[in-house]
Design a protein around this motif. Structure first.
Motif, PDB file in Angstrom:
ATOM      1  N   VAL A  52       0.871  -1.177   0.000  1.00 37.24           N
ATOM      2  CA  VAL A  52       0.000   0.000   0.000  1.00 37.24           C
ATOM      3  C   VAL A  52       0.907   1.225   0.000  1.00 37.24           C
ATOM      4  O   VAL A  52       1.936   1.225   0.680  1.00 37.24           O
ATOM      5  CB  VAL A  52      -0.900   0.016   1.264  1.00 37.24           C
ATOM      6  CG1 VAL A  52      -1.670   1.331   1.374  1.00 37.24           C
ATOM      7  CG2 VAL A  52      -1.855  -1.173   1.256  1.00 37.24           C
TER       8      VAL A  52
ATOM      9  N   LEU B  51      -4.672   6.257   1.495  1.00 39.26           N
ATOM     10  CA  LEU B  51      -4.020   4.979   1.228  1.00 39.26           C
ATOM     11  C   LEU B  51      -4.415   4.458  -0.151  1.00 39.26           C
ATOM     12  O   LEU B  51      -5.593   4.507  -0.523  1.00 39.26           O
ATOM     13  CB  LEU B  51      -4.413   3.953   2.297  1.00 39.26           C
ATOM     14  CG  LEU B  51      -4.088   4.351   3.742  1.00 39.26           C
ATOM     15  CD1 LEU B  51      -4.648   3.316   4.709  1.00 39.26           C
ATOM     16  CD2 LEU B  51      -2.596   4.520   3.940  1.00 39.26           C
TER      17      LEU B  51
ATOM     18  N   TRP C 142      -4.068   1.020  -2.512  1.00 35.77           N
ATOM     19  CA  TRP C 142      -3.695  -0.387  -2.627  1.00 35.77           C
ATOM     20  C   TRP C 142      -2.941  -0.602  -3.922  1.00 35.77           C
ATOM     21  O   TRP C 142      -3.390  -0.195  -4.989  1.00 35.77           O
ATOM     22  CB  TRP C 142      -4.945  -1.248  -2.594  1.00 35.77           C
ATOM     23  CG  TRP C 142      -4.700  -2.712  -2.765  1.00 35.77           C
ATOM     24  CD1 TRP C 142      -4.179  -3.566  -1.829  1.00 35.77           C
ATOM     25  CD2 TRP C 142      -4.990  -3.507  -3.916  1.00 35.77           C
ATOM     26  NE1 TRP C 142      -4.122  -4.838  -2.334  1.00 35.77           N
ATOM     27  CE2 TRP C 142      -4.618  -4.830  -3.616  1.00 35.77           C
ATOM     28  CE3 TRP C 142      -5.520  -3.226  -5.174  1.00 35.77           C
ATOM     29  CZ2 TRP C 142      -4.764  -5.874  -4.527  1.00 35.77           C
ATOM     30  CZ3 TRP C 142      -5.671  -4.260  -6.078  1.00 35.77           C
ATOM     31  CH2 TRP C 142      -5.293  -5.569  -5.760  1.00 35.77           C
TER      32      TRP C 142
ATOM     33  N   ASN D 126      -1.828 -10.270  -7.531  1.00 33.50           N
ATOM     34  CA  ASN D 126      -2.966  -9.508  -8.016  1.00 33.50           C
ATOM     35  C   ASN D 126      -2.588  -8.043  -7.878  1.00 33.50           C
ATOM     36  O   ASN D 126      -2.446  -7.550  -6.761  1.00 33.50           O
ATOM     37  CB  ASN D 126      -4.230  -9.824  -7.219  1.00 33.50           C
ATOM     38  CG  ASN D 126      -5.442  -9.081  -7.735  1.00 33.50           C
ATOM     39  OD1 ASN D 126      -5.452  -8.598  -8.860  1.00 33.50           O
ATOM     40  ND2 ASN D 126      -6.471  -8.972  -6.918  1.00 33.50           N
TER      41      ASN D 126
ATOM     42  N   ILE E 267     -11.155 -13.898   0.328  1.00 34.04           N
ATOM     43  CA  ILE E 267     -11.996 -13.158  -0.617  1.00 34.04           C
ATOM     44  C   ILE E 267     -11.822 -11.660  -0.381  1.00 34.04           C
ATOM     45  O   ILE E 267     -11.335 -10.938  -1.235  1.00 34.04           O
ATOM     46  CB  ILE E 267     -13.469 -13.586  -0.489  1.00 34.04           C
ATOM     47  CG1 ILE E 267     -13.595 -15.066  -0.834  1.00 34.04           C
ATOM     48  CG2 ILE E 267     -14.355 -12.728  -1.392  1.00 34.04           C
ATOM     49  CD1 ILE E 267     -14.992 -15.627  -0.684  1.00 34.04           C
ATOM     50  N   THR E 268     -12.206 -11.201   0.783  1.00 29.94           N
ATOM     51  CA  THR E 268     -11.929  -9.811   1.148  1.00 29.94           C
ATOM     52  C   THR E 268     -10.671  -9.807   2.007  1.00 29.94           C
ATOM     53  O   THR E 268     -10.676 -10.336   3.115  1.00 29.94           O
ATOM     54  CB  THR E 268     -13.096  -9.182   1.909  1.00 29.94           C
ATOM     55  OG1 THR E 268     -14.277  -9.309   1.138  1.00 29.94           O
ATOM     56  CG2 THR E 268     -12.814  -7.709   2.166  1.00 29.94           C
ATOM     57  N   LEU E 269      -9.615  -9.212   1.473  1.00 31.14           N
ATOM     58  CA  LEU E 269      -8.343  -9.187   2.188  1.00 31.14           C
ATOM     59  C   LEU E 269      -8.336  -8.057   3.212  1.00 31.14           C
ATOM     60  O   LEU E 269      -8.957  -7.014   3.005  1.00 31.14           O
ATOM     61  CB  LEU E 269      -7.207  -8.969   1.193  1.00 31.14           C
ATOM     62  CG  LEU E 269      -7.134  -9.936   0.017  1.00 31.14           C
ATOM     63  CD1 LEU E 269      -5.961  -9.568  -0.891  1.00 31.14           C
ATOM     64  CD2 LEU E 269      -7.028 -11.369   0.493  1.00 31.14           C
ATOM     65  N   TYR E 270      -7.603  -8.284   4.291  1.00 29.33           N
ATOM     66  CA  TYR E 270      -7.349  -7.182   5.205  1.00 29.33           C
ATOM     67  C   TYR E 270      -5.975  -7.359   5.832  1.00 29.33           C
ATOM     68  O   TYR E 270      -5.328  -8.385   5.633  1.00 29.33           O
ATOM     69  CB  TYR E 270      -8.447  -7.028   6.255  1.00 29.33           C
ATOM     70  CG  TYR E 270      -8.575  -8.151   7.263  1.00 29.33           C
ATOM     71  CD1 TYR E 270      -9.269  -9.311   6.950  1.00 29.33           C
ATOM     72  CD2 TYR E 270      -8.044  -8.019   8.539  1.00 29.33           C
ATOM     73  CE1 TYR E 270      -9.407 -10.323   7.879  1.00 29.33           C
ATOM     74  CE2 TYR E 270      -8.183  -9.022   9.473  1.00 29.33           C
ATOM     75  CZ  TYR E 270      -8.872 -10.175   9.145  1.00 29.33           C
ATOM     76  OH  TYR E 270      -9.015 -11.175  10.067  1.00 29.33           O
ATOM     77  N   PHE E 271      -5.538  -6.345   6.605  1.00 31.24           N
ATOM     78  CA  PHE E 271      -4.128  -6.212   6.921  1.00 31.24           C
ATOM     79  C   PHE E 271      -3.942  -6.005   8.420  1.00 31.24           C
ATOM     80  O   PHE E 271      -4.271  -4.956   8.960  1.00 31.24           O
ATOM     81  CB  PHE E 271      -3.553  -5.035   6.116  1.00 31.24           C
ATOM     82  CG  PHE E 271      -4.124  -4.993   4.714  1.00 31.24           C
ATOM     83  CD1 PHE E 271      -4.889  -3.927   4.298  1.00 31.24           C
ATOM     84  CD2 PHE E 271      -3.938  -6.054   3.848  1.00 31.24           C
ATOM     85  CE1 PHE E 271      -5.451  -3.912   3.025  1.00 31.24           C
ATOM     86  CE2 PHE E 271      -4.498  -6.049   2.574  1.00 31.24           C
ATOM     87  CZ  PHE E 271      -5.262  -4.969   2.166  1.00 31.24           C
ATOM     88  N   ASP E 272      -3.443  -7.051   9.104  1.00 31.14           N
ATOM     89  CA  ASP E 272      -3.417  -7.001  10.555  1.00 31.14           C
ATOM     90  C   ASP E 272      -2.076  -6.590  11.152  1.00 31.14           C
ATOM     91  O   ASP E 272      -2.006  -6.329  12.354  1.00 31.14           O
ATOM     92  CB  ASP E 272      -3.900  -8.327  11.151  1.00 31.14           C
ATOM     93  CG  ASP E 272      -2.979  -9.491  10.827  1.00 31.14           C
ATOM     94  OD1 ASP E 272      -3.161 -10.563  11.430  1.00 31.14           O
ATOM     95  OD2 ASP E 272      -2.083  -9.343   9.952  1.00 31.14           O
TER      96      ASP E 272
ATOM     97  N   TRP F 224       1.560  -4.190   9.942  1.00 29.86           N
ATOM     98  CA  TRP F 224       2.141  -3.356   8.902  1.00 29.86           C
ATOM     99  C   TRP F 224       3.630  -3.131   9.150  1.00 29.86           C
ATOM    100  O   TRP F 224       4.084  -3.109  10.299  1.00 29.86           O
ATOM    101  CB  TRP F 224       1.448  -1.992   8.878  1.00 29.86           C
ATOM    102  CG  TRP F 224      -0.001  -2.032   8.479  1.00 29.86           C
ATOM    103  CD1 TRP F 224      -1.026  -2.638   9.147  1.00 29.86           C
ATOM    104  CD2 TRP F 224      -0.584  -1.432   7.321  1.00 29.86           C
ATOM    105  NE1 TRP F 224      -2.205  -2.452   8.472  1.00 29.86           N
ATOM    106  CE2 TRP F 224      -1.967  -1.715   7.352  1.00 29.86           C
ATOM    107  CE3 TRP F 224      -0.074  -0.672   6.263  1.00 29.86           C
ATOM    108  CZ2 TRP F 224      -2.854  -1.267   6.351  1.00 29.86           C
ATOM    109  CZ3 TRP F 224      -0.957  -0.213   5.278  1.00 29.86           C
ATOM    110  CH2 TRP F 224      -2.328  -0.520   5.327  1.00 29.86           C
TER     111      TRP F 224
END
Lengths: 108, 119
Positions: free
Chosen positions: B37, B45, B47, B59, B102-107, B109
């Protein structure tokens, strides 16, 4: 422009409740995530899957969802909550990650 | 504890390329993807793309297709190369541990890497 719409700024006094909204069509079908970013720091995940709170995030942070709008609520705001907040989801085809433009929360 | 440590700041010229690294520790590398990001000065932000640490599937954001390559060393470190740089690529670049299918997220950084493109 951003696929998810957030208010540019929200101001509250310490101890009050702050509500930050995020709107967009994908939110009716996809989960939302919220990140806190303090000045000069990397983002921090504060809410995932609309309503879940990661371990270590204070209980005053909560999330809710209704249709195409999700809301981050901070109850009993503290001065340390002064930061930028970004919502995030996926586009309708789930091929791309999308962010909101960010909301600057000012704790007066 | 989970850590992502990025390479240092870069100053580069228009037309050049830059590679940023992201060394991870504290978790099973192959169980999570890595997302990149970026954040231009004073902006939100953006992506850039994602790579699976399991099978190296990528991707990329459509606007960066053809200019970006993400790789890993399959053990601990992810890399992001961006080519044909312009001043619009001046930004802080973050890597993030990626959760979800499916829906990515970021725990978690990285600390961010400032890339400055200037002649």
């Amino acid at each position: 422009s951003y696929d998810l719409t957030q208010p540019p700024s929200v101001s509250v006094s310490p101890g009050q409740t702050a509500r930050i909204t995020c709107s967009g069509d994908p939110l009716s079908k996809k989960h939302a995530y919220w990140y806190q970013q303090k000045a000069g720091q990397a983002p921090l995940l504060v809410i995932y899957k609309d309503t879940e709170r990661p371990s270590g995030v204070p209980e005053r942070f909560s999330g809710s969802s209704a249709g195409t709008t999700v809301t981050l609520t901070i109850s009993g705001v503290q001065t340390e909550d002064d930061a930028e907040y970004f919502c995030q989801s996926a586009d309708s085809s789930a091929t791309s990650v999308i962010f909101g433009g960010g909301t600057r929360l000012t704790v007066l | 504890q989970v850590q992502l440590v990025q390479s240092g700041a870069e100053v580069t010229k228009p037309g050049a390329s830059v590679t940023v690294s992201c060394k991870t520790s504290g978790y099973a590398f192959n169980n999570y993807g890595i997302t990149w990001v970026r954040q231009a000065p004073g902006q939100g932000l953006e992506w850039m793309g994602w790579i699976s640490s399991y099978n190296e599937k990528t991707n990329y954001a459509q606007k960066l297709q053809g200019r970006i390559t993400m790789t890993t060393d399959t053990t601990t470190t992810g890399y992001m190369e961006l080519r044909s740089l312009t001043s619009d690529d001046t930004a802080v670049y973050y890597c993030a541990r990626t959760v979800g299918a499916i829906t990515l997220y970021f725990d978690h950084w990285g600390q961010g890497t400032l890339v400055t493109v200037s002649s």
